[in-house]
Design a protein around this motif. Structure first.
Motif, mmCIF file in Angstrom:
data_model
loop_
_atom_site.group_PDB
_atom_site.id
_atom_site.type_symbol
_atom_site.label_atom_id
_atom_site.label_comp_id
_atom_site.label_asym_id
_atom_site.label_seq_id
_atom_site.Cartn_x
_atom_site.Cartn_y
_atom_site.Cartn_z
ATOM 1 N N ASP A 38 7.928 -35.008 78.022
ATOM 2 C CA ASP A 38 6.739 -34.221 77.720
ATOM 3 C C ASP A 38 7.211 -32.834 77.312
ATOM 4 N N LEU A 39 7.083 -32.499 76.034
ATOM 5 C CA LEU A 39 7.628 -31.252 75.522
ATOM 6 C C LEU A 39 6.889 -30.020 76.023
ATOM 7 N N SER A 40 5.795 -30.211 76.734
ATOM 8 C CA SER A 40 5.086 -29.067 77.308
ATOM 9 C C SER A 40 5.611 -28.716 78.695
ATOM 10 N N GLN A 41 6.497 -29.569 79.224
ATOM 11 C CA GLN A 41 7.053 -29.354 80.557
ATOM 12 C C GLN A 41 8.508 -28.872 80.452
ATOM 13 N N ALA A 42 9.116 -28.541 81.586
ATOM 14 C CA ALA A 42 10.528 -28.155 81.606
ATOM 15 C C ALA A 42 11.388 -29.315 81.114
ATOM 16 N N LEU A 43 12.451 -28.996 80.384
ATOM 17 C CA LEU A 43 13.290 -30.003 79.747
ATOM 18 C C LEU A 43 14.744 -29.827 80.149
ATOM 19 N N ASN A 44 15.463 -30.944 80.219
ATOM 20 C CA ASN A 44 16.895 -30.930 80.509
ATOM 21 C C ASN A 44 17.621 -31.812 79.491
ATOM 22 N N TYR A 45 18.577 -31.217 78.804
ATOM 23 C CA TYR A 45 19.361 -31.949 77.816
ATOM 24 C C TYR A 45 20.835 -31.912 78.195
ATOM 25 N N LEU A 46 21.536 -32.988 77.887
ATOM 26 C CA LEU A 46 22.966 -33.082 78.140
ATOM 27 C C LEU A 46 23.706 -32.859 76.829
ATOM 28 N N LEU A 47 24.633 -31.896 76.826
ATOM 29 C CA LEU A 47 25.448 -31.612 75.652
ATOM 30 C C LEU A 47 26.908 -31.873 76.009
ATOM 31 N N ILE A 48 27.534 -32.787 75.278
ATOM 32 C CA ILE A 48 28.927 -33.155 75.509
ATOM 33 C C ILE A 48 29.735 -32.726 74.289
ATOM 34 N N GLY A 49 30.705 -31.867 74.509
ATOM 35 C CA GLY A 49 31.568 -31.411 73.429
ATOM 36 C C GLY A 49 32.911 -32.100 73.502
ATOM 37 N N VAL A 69 21.560 -28.209 79.253
ATOM 38 C CA VAL A 69 20.702 -27.197 78.638
ATOM 39 C C VAL A 69 19.317 -27.339 79.259
ATOM 40 N N HIS A 70 18.930 -26.352 80.061
ATOM 41 C CA HIS A 70 17.646 -26.382 80.761
ATOM 42 C C HIS A 70 16.682 -25.424 80.078
ATOM 43 N N VAL A 71 15.520 -25.942 79.678
ATOM 44 C CA VAL A 71 14.506 -25.134 79.006
ATOM 45 C C VAL A 71 13.224 -25.179 79.833
ATOM 46 N N ALA A 78 16.234 -20.416 77.744
ATOM 47 C CA ALA A 78 17.087 -21.601 77.847
ATOM 48 C C ALA A 78 18.330 -21.229 78.642
ATOM 49 N N TYR A 79 18.744 -22.122 79.511
ATOM 50 C CA TYR A 79 19.907 -21.884 80.360
ATOM 51 C C TYR A 79 21.011 -22.875 79.982
ATOM 52 N N LEU A 80 22.195 -22.330 79.674
ATOM 53 C CA LEU A 80 23.362 -23.148 79.362
ATOM 54 C C LEU A 80 24.195 -23.257 80.637
ATOM 55 N N ILE A 81 24.142 -24.402 81.281
ATOM 56 C CA ILE A 81 24.815 -24.615 82.565
ATOM 57 C C ILE A 81 26.086 -25.421 82.312
ATOM 58 N N SER A 82 27.235 -24.768 82.442
ATOM 59 C CA SER A 82 28.514 -25.411 82.176
ATOM 60 C C SER A 82 29.003 -26.142 83.419
ATOM 61 N N ILE A 83 29.316 -27.409 83.254
ATOM 62 C CA ILE A 83 29.863 -28.222 84.344
ATOM 63 C C ILE A 83 31.390 -28.155 84.266
ATOM 64 N N PRO A 84 32.075 -27.710 85.329
ATOM 65 C CA PRO A 84 33.541 -27.645 85.285
ATOM 66 C C PRO A 84 34.147 -29.005 84.967
ATOM 67 N N THR A 129 23.359 -34.405 90.240
ATOM 68 C CA THR A 129 22.334 -33.356 90.218
ATOM 69 C C THR A 129 20.960 -33.825 90.675
ATOM 70 N N GLY A 130 20.711 -35.142 90.569
ATOM 71 C CA GLY A 130 19.393 -35.646 90.909
ATOM 72 C C GLY A 130 18.370 -35.470 89.808
ATOM 73 N N ILE A 131 18.808 -35.100 88.600
ATOM 74 C CA ILE A 131 17.862 -34.936 87.493
ATOM 75 C C ILE A 131 18.059 -36.049 86.469
ATOM 76 N N ARG A 132 17.010 -36.287 85.693
ATOM 77 C CA ARG A 132 17.081 -37.192 84.552
ATOM 78 C C ARG A 132 16.916 -36.370 83.282
ATOM 79 N N PHE A 133 17.518 -36.855 82.205
ATOM 80 C CA PHE A 133 17.607 -36.054 80.991
ATOM 81 C C PHE A 133 16.559 -36.450 79.952
ATOM 82 N N ASP A 134 16.137 -35.436 79.190
ATOM 83 C CA ASP A 134 15.180 -35.640 78.108
ATOM 84 C C ASP A 134 15.860 -35.950 76.782
ATOM 85 N N GLY A 135 17.167 -35.912 76.772
ATOM 86 C CA GLY A 135 17.915 -36.194 75.560
ATOM 87 C C GLY A 135 19.361 -35.800 75.754
#
Length: 312
Positions: A38-49, A69-71, A78-84, A129-135
């Protein structure tokens, strides 16, 4: 990030052209995928480089960068949260792998790299983390070099003089213009930096913001040929999983996100040697960061934990 760049053009036909360029795959494990975005709610995306440098072992499929990437709702931050990359985690079983504890960037390798590797990594991170991703998105840093060059380079500020272990280039302190090759070389470095891999994470976050800043300053709207080249270069460097949302929908949702709204976040953690192997372990279970993600309280957590917030 690239969708926000597209939003600056305000041209829907470009998103259709980009949609045909970018590769689409199922990068999220079913257990890590949000049932409905739901794009009207908070979003969590996984970015793998991933960055397979010339001369590197072709069998080395470990992910070089992992970011959440938490929006928050409202699309103004937007928050860029780097995982070690060396974070000690439990990796679920996968075909050819029995599961067990290891560094989190090994999950991509155990999954076989690519689409399957991303799925195992997403499952590992969701369990942690206990979260599910939006993309999710796979970013090829080597291909991303062309995007930076087409934008005319980016401005990066070097705070510690360091010589590249890859190219022997000396990066002196101060803000300076970097082309794609130089910028990517700089953000690879971790040895010789005061914060080691934590500094490397911060530099990668700075690079992503610098690209978004430059895209906003570059008058792509008035240069359709250049814009088309940027889109094609971006498409060749990206593989995406939009969780059923069209790029048009994402474009409309992210078009108002300003570059200065990005915040860099480190996971509360510290290095530790276990069995003669160097790992990173969570500090007090992550210091409440993952709880804040699940409860969509990131602004409050950032305000209360300045130690773990990076200046971008």
């Amino acid at each position: 990030m690239l969708l926000a760049t597209l939003g600056l053009t305000g041209l829907h036909w470009l998103s259709h052209r980009y949609d045909r360029t970018v590769t689409k795959q199922n990068l999220l494990d079913p257990a890590a995928r949000k049932p409905r975005t739901d794009l009207s709610q908070a979003l969590n995306y996984l970015l793998i480089g991933s960055d397979h440098r010339p001369g590197a072992n072709p069998d080395d499929q470990r992910s070089d960068s992992i970011l959440i990437v938490h929006v928050p709702a409202g699309m103004r931050q937007a928050y860029l949260i780097s995982i070690p990359r060396d974070l000690l985690v439990t990796i679920p079983a996968a075909p050819g792998y029995d599961g067990g504890q290891d560094k989190i960037n090994a999950a991509y390798e155990y999954g076989g790299g690519g689409e399957a590797g991303a799925r195992l990594l997403s499952a590992t991170l969701s369990r942690l983390t206990g979260i599910r991703f939006d993309g999710a998105a796979l970013l090829d840093f080597s291909g991303f070099k062309e995007v930076i060059d087409l934008l005319g380079g980016i401005q990066m500020c070097v705070d510690t003089e360091i010589r590249s272990v890859h190219t022997k280039t000396l990066f002196t302190t101060g803000c300076q213009q970097m082309d794609g090759a130089r910028a990517l070389d700089y953000v690879r470095q971790r040895y010789g930096l005061p914060g080691g891999d934590y500094d490397r994470q911060r530099h990668q976050q700075q690079m992503l913001r610098a690209v978004l800043n430059k895209a906003g300053q570059t008058h792509l709207r008035d240069d359709p040929v250049k814009l088309d080249r940027v889109l094609r270069a971006a498409g060749s460097a990206l593989t995406v999983d939009t969780n059923g949302k069209s790029l048009d929908d994402l474009l409309l949702a992210f078009r108002g996100l300003p570059p200065d709204a990005l915040r860099g976040v480190q996971v509360p953690s510290y290095p530790q040697v276990i069995g003669e192997v160097s790992y990173v372990v969570l500090d007090n279970g992550g210091g409440g960061l993952f709880d804040a993600l699940r409860a969509t309280r990131m602004p409050e957590w950032v305000g209360a934990n300045p130690r773990w917030v990076n200046r971008l």
